[in-house]
Structure formats: structure tokens, C-alpha cells
Design a protein around this motif. Structure first.
Motif, PDB file in Angstrom:
ATOM      1  N   MET A 223       0.821  -1.182   0.000  1.00  0.00           N
ATOM      2  CA  MET A 223       0.000   0.000   0.000  1.00  0.00           C
ATOM      3  C   MET A 223       0.876   1.262   0.000  1.00  0.00           C
ATOM      4  O   MET A 223       0.565   2.217  -0.686  1.00  0.00           O
ATOM      5  N   ILE A 224       1.933   1.240   0.763  1.00  0.00           N
ATOM      6  CA  ILE A 224       2.839   2.393   0.805  1.00  0.00           C
ATOM      7  C   ILE A 224       3.421   2.642  -0.583  1.00  0.00           C
ATOM      8  O   ILE A 224       3.471   3.777  -1.045  1.00  0.00           O
ATOM      9  N   ARG A 225       3.835   1.576  -1.255  1.00  0.00           N
ATOM     10  CA  ARG A 225       4.411   1.719  -2.598  1.00  0.00           C
ATOM     11  C   ARG A 225       3.377   2.308  -3.549  1.00  0.00           C
ATOM     12  O   ARG A 225       3.684   3.173  -4.357  1.00  0.00           O
ATOM     13  N   ARG A 226       2.134   1.835  -3.453  1.00  0.00           N
ATOM     14  CA  ARG A 226       1.090   2.314  -4.359  1.00  0.00           C
ATOM     15  C   ARG A 226       0.744   3.785  -4.109  1.00  0.00           C
ATOM     16  O   ARG A 226       0.596   4.562  -5.037  1.00  0.00           O
ATOM     17  N   LEU A 227       0.631   4.171  -2.856  1.00  0.00           N
ATOM     18  CA  LEU A 227       0.218   5.536  -2.535  1.00  0.00           C
ATOM     19  C   LEU A 227       1.337   6.565  -2.664  1.00  0.00           C
ATOM     20  O   LEU A 227       1.118   7.684  -3.115  1.00  0.00           O
ATOM     21  N   PHE A 228       2.561   6.194  -2.232  1.00  0.00           N
ATOM     22  CA  PHE A 228       3.641   7.174  -2.139  1.00  0.00           C
ATOM     23  C   PHE A 228       4.805   6.906  -3.087  1.00  0.00           C
ATOM     24  O   PHE A 228       5.776   7.650  -3.101  1.00  0.00           O
ATOM     25  N   HIS A 229       4.737   5.821  -3.851  1.00  0.00           N
ATOM     26  CA  HIS A 229       5.766   5.484  -4.836  1.00  0.00           C
ATOM     27  C   HIS A 229       7.150   5.305  -4.217  1.00  0.00           C
ATOM     28  O   HIS A 229       8.156   5.668  -4.802  1.00  0.00           O
ATOM     29  N   VAL A 230       7.178   4.770  -3.004  1.00  0.00           N
ATOM     30  CA  VAL A 230       8.422   4.366  -2.348  1.00  0.00           C
ATOM     31  C   VAL A 230       8.184   2.998  -1.739  1.00  0.00           C
ATOM     32  O   VAL A 230       7.054   2.637  -1.447  1.00  0.00           O
ATOM     33  N   SER A 231       9.252   2.232  -1.546  1.00  0.00           N
ATOM     34  CA  SER A 231       9.077   0.920  -0.939  1.00  0.00           C
ATOM     35  C   SER A 231       9.934   0.822   0.318  1.00  0.00           C
ATOM     36  O   SER A 231      11.041   1.367   0.378  1.00  0.00           O
ATOM     37  N   TYR A 232       9.401   0.155   1.312  1.00  0.00           N
ATOM     38  CA  TYR A 232      10.097  -0.081   2.565  1.00  0.00           C
ATOM     39  C   TYR A 232       9.970  -1.562   2.899  1.00  0.00           C
ATOM     40  O   TYR A 232       8.918  -2.160   2.666  1.00  0.00           O
TER      41      TYR A 232
ATOM     42  N   ALA B 247       9.437  -4.647   5.606  1.00  0.00           N
ATOM     43  CA  ALA B 247       8.510  -4.729   6.740  1.00  0.00           C
ATOM     44  C   ALA B 247       9.120  -4.122   7.998  1.00  0.00           C
ATOM     45  O   ALA B 247       8.454  -3.391   8.737  1.00  0.00           O
ATOM     46  N   GLU B 248      10.395  -4.387   8.245  1.00  0.00           N
ATOM     47  CA  GLU B 248      11.054  -3.850   9.438  1.00  0.00           C
ATOM     48  C   GLU B 248      11.126  -2.330   9.392  1.00  0.00           C
ATOM     49  O   GLU B 248      10.887  -1.646  10.385  1.00  0.00           O
ATOM     50  N   GLY B 249      11.442  -1.777   8.222  1.00  0.00           N
ATOM     51  CA  GLY B 249      11.497  -0.322   8.085  1.00  0.00           C
ATOM     52  C   GLY B 249      10.143   0.320   8.269  1.00  0.00           C
ATOM     53  O   GLY B 249      10.021   1.397   8.863  1.00  0.00           O
ATOM     54  N   THR B 250       9.115  -0.339   7.772  1.00  0.00           N
ATOM     55  CA  THR B 250       7.756   0.177   7.934  1.00  0.00           C
ATOM     56  C   THR B 250       7.386   0.201   9.409  1.00  0.00           C
ATOM     57  O   THR B 250       6.820   1.172   9.911  1.00  0.00           O
ATOM     58  N   TRP B 251       7.698  -0.885  10.097  1.00  0.00           N
ATOM     59  CA  TRP B 251       7.396  -0.952  11.524  1.00  0.00           C
ATOM     60  C   TRP B 251       8.138   0.152  12.288  1.00  0.00           C
ATOM     61  O   TRP B 251       7.574   0.785  13.172  1.00  0.00           O
TER      62      TRP B 251
ATOM     63  N   LEU C 143       6.384   3.463  11.755  1.00  0.00           N
ATOM     64  CA  LEU C 143       5.164   3.528  12.563  1.00  0.00           C
ATOM     65  C   LEU C 143       5.503   3.835  14.018  1.00  0.00           C
ATOM     66  O   LEU C 143       4.852   4.695  14.641  1.00  0.00           O
ATOM     67  N   GLN C 144       6.483   3.161  14.565  1.00  0.00           N
ATOM     68  CA  GLN C 144       6.878   3.402  15.947  1.00  0.00           C
ATOM     69  C   GLN C 144       7.396   4.817  16.139  1.00  0.00           C
ATOM     70  O   GLN C 144       7.106   5.467  17.142  1.00  0.00           O
ATOM     71  N   TRP C 145       8.171   5.323  15.194  1.00  0.00           N
ATOM     72  CA  TRP C 145       8.740   6.670  15.281  1.00  0.00           C
ATOM     73  C   TRP C 145       7.634   7.716  15.399  1.00  0.00           C
ATOM     74  O   TRP C 145       7.751   8.686  16.132  1.00  0.00           O
ATOM     75  N   HIS C 146       6.548   7.509  14.671  1.00  0.00           N
ATOM     76  CA  HIS C 146       5.427   8.447  14.697  1.00  0.00           C
ATOM     77  C   HIS C 146       4.393   8.092  15.759  1.00  0.00           C
ATOM     78  O   HIS C 146       3.318   8.692  15.804  1.00  0.00           O
ATOM     79  N   GLU C 147       4.746   7.125  16.616  1.00  0.00           N
ATOM     80  CA  GLU C 147       3.874   6.646  17.686  1.00  0.00           C
ATOM     81  C   GLU C 147       2.547   6.122  17.144  1.00  0.00           C
ATOM     82  O   GLU C 147       1.488   6.323  17.732  1.00  0.00           O
ATOM     83  N   TRP C 148       2.621   5.457  16.001  1.00  0.00           N
ATOM     84  CA  TRP C 148       1.456   4.819  15.407  1.00  0.00           C
ATOM     85  C   TRP C 148       1.581   3.321  15.615  1.00  0.00           C
ATOM     86  O   TRP C 148       2.647   2.813  15.929  1.00  0.00           O
ATOM     87  N   SER C 149       0.499   2.606  15.405  1.00  0.00           N
ATOM     88  CA  SER C 149       0.552   1.155  15.512  1.00  0.00           C
ATOM     89  C   SER C 149      -0.051   0.528  14.271  1.00  0.00           C
ATOM     90  O   SER C 149      -0.870   1.132  13.583  1.00  0.00           O
ATOM     91  N   TRP C 150       0.350  -0.706  14.016  1.00  0.00           N
ATOM     92  CA  TRP C 150      -0.209  -1.447  12.893  1.00  0.00           C
ATOM     93  C   TRP C 150      -1.544  -2.000  13.356  1.00  0.00           C
ATOM     94  O   TRP C 150      -1.648  -2.606  14.410  1.00  0.00           O
TER      95      TRP C 150
END
Length: 72
Positions: free
Chosen positions: A1-10, A12-16, A19-26
Motif C-alpha cells: 500500500m505504501i508503494r502504491r500511494l507514495f511510490h516508495v518501498s520499505y 517490513a522492518e522499516g515500515t514498523w 510507525l513506531q517513530w510516529h507513535e502509530w501502531s499497525w
């Protein structure tokens, strides 16, 4: 979804980590909404979404400041 919306790829570990950096959760819904009408969703995707998507304004070169016109 990130790749589709923002045209960048991460990975799974980088995505997590992001999310943690922004105090968000999956989050994932545990069940489907009872009110969901699949036929209405498909109709909207086929008839309404193409019109909404087509009506977006095209990017125009210029200044982002409203008080300063684009220089040519």
C-alpha cells in the motif's frame, strides 16, 4: 500500500520502525463491518470514482506563495 500511494518501498522492518517513530501502531480490523454493502462499493468504484479521479487539477508550474505570481 505504501508503494502504491507514495511510490516508495520499505521492507517490513522499516515500515514498523516508521510507525513506531510516529507513535502509530499497525492495525487490522478483526472482522468486516456488518453495514458494508459490496454491491454499492462496486457501483461506486465503477461509476463515481473515475469521475472524481478525472476531475483533479493538473499541477501547474509557479510559486507556492499566493502573493507572488510565477516568474516566466
Amino acid at each position: 500500500m505504501i508503494r502504491r500511494l507514495f511510490h516508495v518501498s520499505y521492507p517490513a522492518e522499516g515500515t514498523w520502525r516508521l510507525l513506531q517513530w510516529h507513535e502509530w501502531s499497525w492495525q487490522q480490523p478483526t472482522r468486516r463491518a456488518v453495514e458494508c454493502d459490496d454491491d454499492a462499493v462496486e457501483l461506486w468504484k465503477k461509476e463515481v470514482w473515475p469521475r472524481v479521479r478525472a476531475s483533479r487539477r493538473r499541477a501547474v508550474a509557479g510559486s507556492s506563495l499566493r502573493t507572488r505570481p510565477a516568474s516566466r
